[in-house]
Design a protein around this motif. Structure first.
Motif, PDB file in Angstrom:
ATOM      1  N   ASN A 100       0.800  -1.236   0.000  1.00 34.70           N
ATOM      2  CA  ASN A 100       0.000   0.000   0.000  1.00 34.70           C
ATOM      3  C   ASN A 100       0.832   1.286   0.000  1.00 34.70           C
ATOM      4  OD1 ASN A 100      -2.320  -1.607   0.100  1.00 34.70           O
ATOM      5  ND2 ASN A 100      -2.381  -1.528   2.352  1.00 34.70           N
ATOM      6  N   ARG A 164      -1.922   4.199   0.378  1.00 33.56           N
ATOM      7  CA  ARG A 164      -3.341   3.855   0.324  1.00 33.56           C
ATOM      8  C   ARG A 164      -3.856   3.723   1.748  1.00 33.56           C
ATOM      9  NH1 ARG A 164      -5.676  -1.571  -2.502  1.00 33.56           N
ATOM     10  NH2 ARG A 164      -5.182  -2.436  -0.463  1.00 33.56           N
ATOM     11  N   ILE A 165      -4.929   4.465   2.048  1.00 34.79           N
ATOM     12  CA  ILE A 165      -5.448   4.471   3.409  1.00 34.79           C
ATOM     13  C   ILE A 165      -6.691   3.598   3.547  1.00 34.79           C
ATOM     14  CG2 ILE A 165      -4.445   6.683   4.040  1.00 34.79           C
ATOM     15  CD1 ILE A 165      -7.073   8.022   3.347  1.00 34.79           C
ATOM     16  N   SER A 166      -7.367   3.332   2.448  1.00 35.52           N
ATOM     17  CA  SER A 166      -8.492   2.395   2.413  1.00 35.52           C
ATOM     18  C   SER A 166      -8.773   2.091   0.956  1.00 35.52           C
ATOM     19  CB  SER A 166      -9.741   2.965   3.102  1.00 35.52           C
ATOM     20  OG  SER A 166     -10.237   4.083   2.398  1.00 35.52           O
ATOM     21  N   LYS A 167      -9.753   1.272   0.673  1.00 36.09           N
ATOM     22  CA  LYS A 167     -10.037   0.906  -0.708  1.00 36.09           C
ATOM     23  C   LYS A 167     -10.322   2.152  -1.542  1.00 36.09           C
ATOM     24  CE  LYS A 167     -12.996  -1.961  -3.619  1.00 36.09           C
ATOM     25  NZ  LYS A 167     -14.147  -2.896  -3.677  1.00 36.09           N
ATOM     26  N   GLN A 169      -8.803   4.888  -1.798  1.00 35.32           N
ATOM     27  CA  GLN A 169      -8.475   6.194  -1.212  1.00 35.32           C
ATOM     28  C   GLN A 169      -6.975   6.276  -0.905  1.00 35.32           C
ATOM     29  OE1 GLN A 169     -11.424   8.091   1.482  1.00 35.32           O
ATOM     30  NE2 GLN A 169     -12.291   6.037   1.663  1.00 35.32           N
ATOM     31  N   TYR A 170      -6.384   7.425  -1.260  1.00 30.80           N
ATOM     32  CA  TYR A 170      -4.939   7.563  -1.162  1.00 30.80           C
ATOM     33  C   TYR A 170      -4.573   8.959  -0.637  1.00 30.80           C
ATOM     34  CZ  TYR A 170      -5.195   3.673  -4.454  1.00 30.80           C
ATOM     35  OH  TYR A 170      -5.496   2.473  -5.078  1.00 30.80           O
ATOM     36  N   TYR A 205      -9.481  10.009  -4.403  1.00 35.70           N
ATOM     37  CA  TYR A 205     -10.420   8.888  -4.425  1.00 35.70           C
ATOM     38  C   TYR A 205     -10.491   8.397  -5.865  1.00 35.70           C
ATOM     39  CZ  TYR A 205     -14.668   6.116  -4.242  1.00 35.70           C
ATOM     40  OH  TYR A 205     -15.560   5.077  -4.354  1.00 35.70           O
TER      41      TYR A 205
END
Length: 235
Positions: A100, A164-167, A169-170, A205
Protein backbone atom coordinates in the motif's frame (compact mmCIF):
# COMPACT_ATOMS: atom_id res chain seq x y z
CA UNK A 1 3.14 8.77 -37.81
CA UNK A 2 3.60 6.37 -34.91
CA UNK A 3 4.44 2.68 -34.55
CA UNK A 4 3.99 0.56 -31.42
CA UNK A 5 5.99 -2.49 -30.34
CA UNK A 6 4.75 -3.89 -27.03
CA UNK A 7 5.60 -1.09 -24.54
CA UNK A 8 7.58 1.03 -27.02
CA UNK A 9 6.24 3.67 -29.40
CA UNK A 10 8.30 5.34 -32.13
CA UNK A 11 6.94 8.46 -33.84
CA UNK A 12 8.10 10.91 -36.50
CA UNK A 13 6.53 13.43 -38.83
CA UNK A 14 5.74 17.05 -39.58
CA UNK A 15 3.23 19.16 -37.61
CA UNK A 16 1.42 22.32 -38.61
CA UNK A 17 0.05 24.52 -35.83
CA UNK A 18 -1.60 27.93 -35.91
CA UNK A 19 -1.75 30.06 -32.76
CA UNK A 20 -4.14 32.96 -32.38
CA UNK A 21 -4.13 34.83 -29.07
CA UNK A 22 -6.89 37.01 -27.69
CA UNK A 23 -8.32 38.35 -24.42
CA UNK A 24 -4.92 38.88 -22.80
CA UNK A 25 -4.98 40.05 -19.19
CA UNK A 26 -2.31 42.68 -19.88
CA UNK A 27 -2.11 45.25 -22.68
CA UNK A 28 1.56 46.09 -22.29
CA UNK A 29 3.89 46.18 -25.28
CA UNK A 30 5.58 42.94 -24.22
CA UNK A 31 2.39 41.06 -25.13
CA UNK A 32 2.71 42.04 -28.78
CA UNK A 33 6.21 40.54 -28.82
CA UNK A 34 5.48 37.31 -26.93
CA UNK A 35 2.01 36.56 -28.28
CA UNK A 36 1.89 37.32 -32.02
CA UNK A 37 -0.49 35.21 -34.08
CA UNK A 38 1.74 32.76 -35.91
CA UNK A 39 1.96 29.53 -37.88
CA UNK A 40 4.48 26.83 -36.99
CA UNK A 41 5.79 23.94 -39.04
CA UNK A 42 7.74 21.50 -36.88
CA UNK A 43 9.65 18.34 -37.73
CA UNK A 44 9.61 15.85 -34.87
CA UNK A 45 10.85 12.44 -33.79
CA UNK A 46 10.10 10.65 -30.54
CA UNK A 47 10.68 7.46 -28.58
CA UNK A 48 8.32 6.45 -25.75
CA UNK A 49 8.42 3.49 -23.33
CA UNK A 50 5.72 2.71 -20.77
CA UNK A 51 5.49 -0.36 -18.53
CA UNK A 52 3.43 1.18 -15.71
CA UNK A 53 0.80 -1.29 -14.50
CA UNK A 54 -1.98 1.24 -13.97
CA UNK A 55 -3.36 4.47 -15.35
CA UNK A 56 -4.24 6.50 -12.27
CA UNK A 57 -2.49 4.68 -9.41
CA UNK A 58 0.30 2.47 -10.78
CA UNK A 59 2.28 0.38 -8.32
CA UNK A 60 5.12 -0.90 -10.54
CA UNK A 61 6.92 -0.22 -13.80
CA UNK A 62 8.36 2.90 -15.37
CA UNK A 63 7.95 5.27 -18.29
CA UNK A 64 10.40 7.35 -20.26
CA UNK A 65 10.29 9.49 -23.38
CA UNK A 66 12.75 11.32 -25.63
CA UNK A 67 11.48 13.85 -28.17
CA UNK A 68 13.08 16.24 -30.63
CA UNK A 69 11.32 19.11 -32.43
CA UNK A 70 12.71 21.45 -35.08
CA UNK A 71 10.47 24.54 -35.20
CA UNK A 72 10.16 26.72 -38.31
CA UNK A 73 7.56 29.14 -39.64
CA UNK A 74 8.16 28.41 -43.34
CA UNK A 75 9.55 24.81 -43.28
CA UNK A 76 13.14 26.18 -43.38
CA UNK A 77 13.60 29.16 -41.03
CA UNK A 78 12.13 30.69 -37.91
CA UNK A 79 11.60 34.47 -38.03
CA UNK A 80 14.12 34.79 -40.87
CA UNK A 81 16.79 33.09 -38.76
CA UNK A 82 17.88 29.62 -37.77
CA UNK A 83 15.15 27.13 -36.86
CA UNK A 84 14.66 26.40 -33.14
CA UNK A 85 15.60 22.95 -31.81
CA UNK A 86 13.82 21.60 -28.74
CA UNK A 87 14.97 18.49 -26.88
CA UNK A 88 12.56 16.94 -24.32
CA UNK A 89 13.29 14.12 -21.88
CA UNK A 90 11.08 12.40 -19.28
CA UNK A 91 11.55 9.53 -16.86
CA UNK A 92 9.32 8.20 -14.09
CA UNK A 93 9.79 5.14 -11.93
CA UNK A 94 7.22 3.38 -9.79
CA UNK A 95 8.19 1.17 -6.83
CA UNK A 96 6.12 -0.38 -4.04
CA UNK A 97 8.56 -1.53 -1.33
CA UNK A 98 5.78 -2.06 1.23
CA UNK A 99 2.17 -3.04 0.85
CA UNK A 100 0.00 0.00 0.00
CA UNK A 101 3.03 2.37 -0.09
CA UNK A 102 4.39 3.49 -3.47
CA UNK A 103 7.38 5.68 -4.37
CA UNK A 104 7.34 7.58 -7.70
CA UNK A 105 10.57 9.45 -8.56
CA UNK A 106 10.72 11.44 -11.81
CA UNK A 107 13.03 13.59 -13.90
CA UNK A 108 11.97 15.98 -16.69
CA UNK A 109 13.89 18.41 -18.83
CA UNK A 110 13.62 20.58 -21.92
CA UNK A 111 16.16 22.78 -23.66
CA UNK A 112 15.89 25.14 -26.63
CA UNK A 113 18.78 25.69 -29.04
CA UNK A 114 19.19 27.94 -32.04
CA UNK A 115 18.52 31.39 -30.65
CA UNK A 116 16.48 33.31 -28.10
CA UNK A 117 13.96 34.87 -30.48
CA UNK A 118 10.98 32.62 -29.83
CA UNK A 119 7.43 33.31 -28.71
CA UNK A 120 4.97 31.66 -26.35
CA UNK A 121 4.16 28.68 -28.60
CA UNK A 122 7.79 27.49 -28.47
CA UNK A 123 8.90 28.66 -24.99
CA UNK A 124 9.44 26.36 -22.04
CA UNK A 125 6.61 26.21 -19.52
CA UNK A 126 6.49 25.04 -15.91
CA UNK A 127 3.59 24.54 -13.49
CA UNK A 128 0.29 22.80 -13.08
CA UNK A 129 -0.39 19.34 -11.69
CA UNK A 130 -0.66 17.56 -15.07
CA UNK A 131 2.17 17.70 -17.61
CA UNK A 132 1.12 18.97 -21.03
CA UNK A 133 -2.33 20.07 -19.90
CA UNK A 134 -2.10 23.68 -21.07
CA UNK A 135 0.66 23.40 -23.67
CA UNK A 136 2.48 20.28 -24.96
CA UNK A 137 5.84 21.48 -23.57
CA UNK A 138 4.53 22.17 -20.06
CA UNK A 139 6.38 20.41 -17.21
CA UNK A 140 4.27 19.90 -14.07
CA UNK A 141 5.49 21.43 -10.78
CA UNK A 142 3.95 21.29 -7.30
CA UNK A 143 2.95 24.67 -5.91
CA UNK A 144 2.85 26.47 -9.28
CA UNK A 145 -0.81 25.92 -10.09
CA UNK A 146 -0.87 27.91 -13.34
CA UNK A 147 1.61 27.22 -16.09
CA UNK A 148 4.30 29.91 -16.40
CA UNK A 149 6.94 30.65 -19.01
CA UNK A 150 10.47 29.51 -18.18
CA UNK A 151 13.94 30.24 -19.61
CA UNK A 152 15.51 28.25 -22.46
CA UNK A 153 16.66 25.31 -20.31
CA UNK A 154 14.54 23.73 -17.59
CA UNK A 155 15.22 20.62 -15.46
CA UNK A 156 12.75 19.34 -12.84
CA UNK A 157 13.19 16.43 -10.41
CA UNK A 158 10.18 15.07 -8.57
CA UNK A 159 9.29 12.62 -5.84
CA UNK A 160 5.83 11.37 -4.88
CA UNK A 161 5.09 9.22 -1.85
CA UNK A 162 1.65 7.62 -2.06
CA UNK A 163 -0.07 5.73 0.76
CA UNK A 164 -3.34 3.85 0.32
CA UNK A 165 -5.45 4.47 3.41
CA UNK A 166 -8.49 2.39 2.41
CA UNK A 167 -10.04 0.91 -0.71
CA UNK A 168 -9.68 3.43 -3.58
CA UNK A 169 -8.48 6.19 -1.21
CA UNK A 170 -4.94 7.56 -1.16
CA UNK A 171 -2.82 10.29 0.44
CA UNK A 172 0.11 11.65 -1.59
CA UNK A 173 3.08 13.80 -0.57
CA UNK A 174 4.77 15.52 -3.53
CA UNK A 175 8.09 17.36 -3.76
CA UNK A 176 9.74 19.07 -6.75
CA UNK A 177 13.13 20.67 -7.25
CA UNK A 178 14.08 22.41 -10.48
CA UNK A 179 16.66 24.65 -12.10
CA UNK A 180 16.24 26.96 -15.05
CA UNK A 181 18.65 29.01 -17.12
CA UNK A 182 18.81 30.80 -20.43
CA UNK A 183 21.55 28.46 -21.70
CA UNK A 184 22.06 24.71 -21.28
CA UNK A 185 25.69 25.05 -20.16
CA UNK A 186 24.66 27.52 -17.41
CA UNK A 187 22.10 25.24 -15.77
CA UNK A 188 24.38 24.34 -12.82
CA UNK A 189 25.98 27.79 -12.56
CA UNK A 190 24.42 29.48 -9.53
CA UNK A 191 25.05 32.94 -10.97
CA UNK A 192 23.34 32.12 -14.28
CA UNK A 193 20.44 29.96 -13.10
CA UNK A 194 17.73 29.88 -10.46
CA UNK A 195 16.21 27.29 -8.13
CA UNK A 196 12.59 26.19 -8.03
CA UNK A 197 11.21 24.36 -5.00
CA UNK A 198 7.67 23.12 -4.51
CA UNK A 199 5.75 20.72 -2.29
CA UNK A 200 2.19 19.51 -1.84
CA UNK A 201 0.00 17.10 0.07
CA UNK A 202 -3.12 15.65 -1.46
CA UNK A 203 -6.02 13.23 -1.17
CA UNK A 204 -7.34 11.08 -4.03
CA UNK A 205 -10.42 8.89 -4.43
CA UNK A 206 -10.05 6.58 -7.43
CA UNK A 207 -13.61 6.23 -8.77
CA UNK A 208 -14.71 4.34 -11.88
CA UNK A 209 -15.24 7.71 -13.59
CA UNK A 210 -11.67 8.74 -12.86
CA UNK A 211 -9.72 10.02 -9.86
CA UNK A 212 -11.08 12.79 -7.64
CA UNK A 213 -8.11 14.79 -6.31
CA UNK A 214 -7.59 17.67 -3.90
CA UNK A 215 -4.14 19.09 -3.10
CA UNK A 216 -2.70 21.84 -0.89
CA UNK A 217 0.68 23.10 -2.08
CA UNK A 218 3.40 25.76 -1.86
CA UNK A 219 6.39 26.87 -3.94
CA UNK A 220 9.17 29.42 -3.68
CA UNK A 221 7.85 31.00 -6.87
CA UNK A 222 4.40 31.85 -5.48
CA UNK A 223 5.61 32.14 -1.85
CA UNK A 224 2.12 31.34 -0.61
CA UNK A 225 -0.14 28.34 -0.09
CA UNK A 226 -2.32 27.26 -3.00
CA UNK A 227 -4.67 24.45 -3.88
CA UNK A 228 -5.67 22.25 -6.78
CA UNK A 229 -8.77 20.11 -7.38
CA UNK A 230 -9.47 17.81 -10.30
CA UNK A 231 -11.77 15.01 -11.40
CA UNK A 232 -11.62 12.52 -14.26
CA UNK A 233 -9.08 10.69 -16.39
CA UNK A 234 -6.22 12.49 -18.14
CA UNK A 235 -6.12 11.99 -21.92
Amino acid sequence: MAKDWNNIQVSAGVDFEYYRYHDLLSLELVDALLFPNESLFSYYAGLLYNSLNGRSVPTAGMSWALTYHLYTDDLFQYRDGHPISAFDAHWQGCFTPFRNFTILPSLDGRTLLGGSDYAFAVANMVGGSIAGRYMPQQIAFAGINRAEMAPGTLVVAGLKLRQRISKNQYVTLTGNYGRDSGKLHHIFDASQSSDLVGTGIGYMYNSFLGPLEVELNWSNQTKKAGWYAGFGFVF
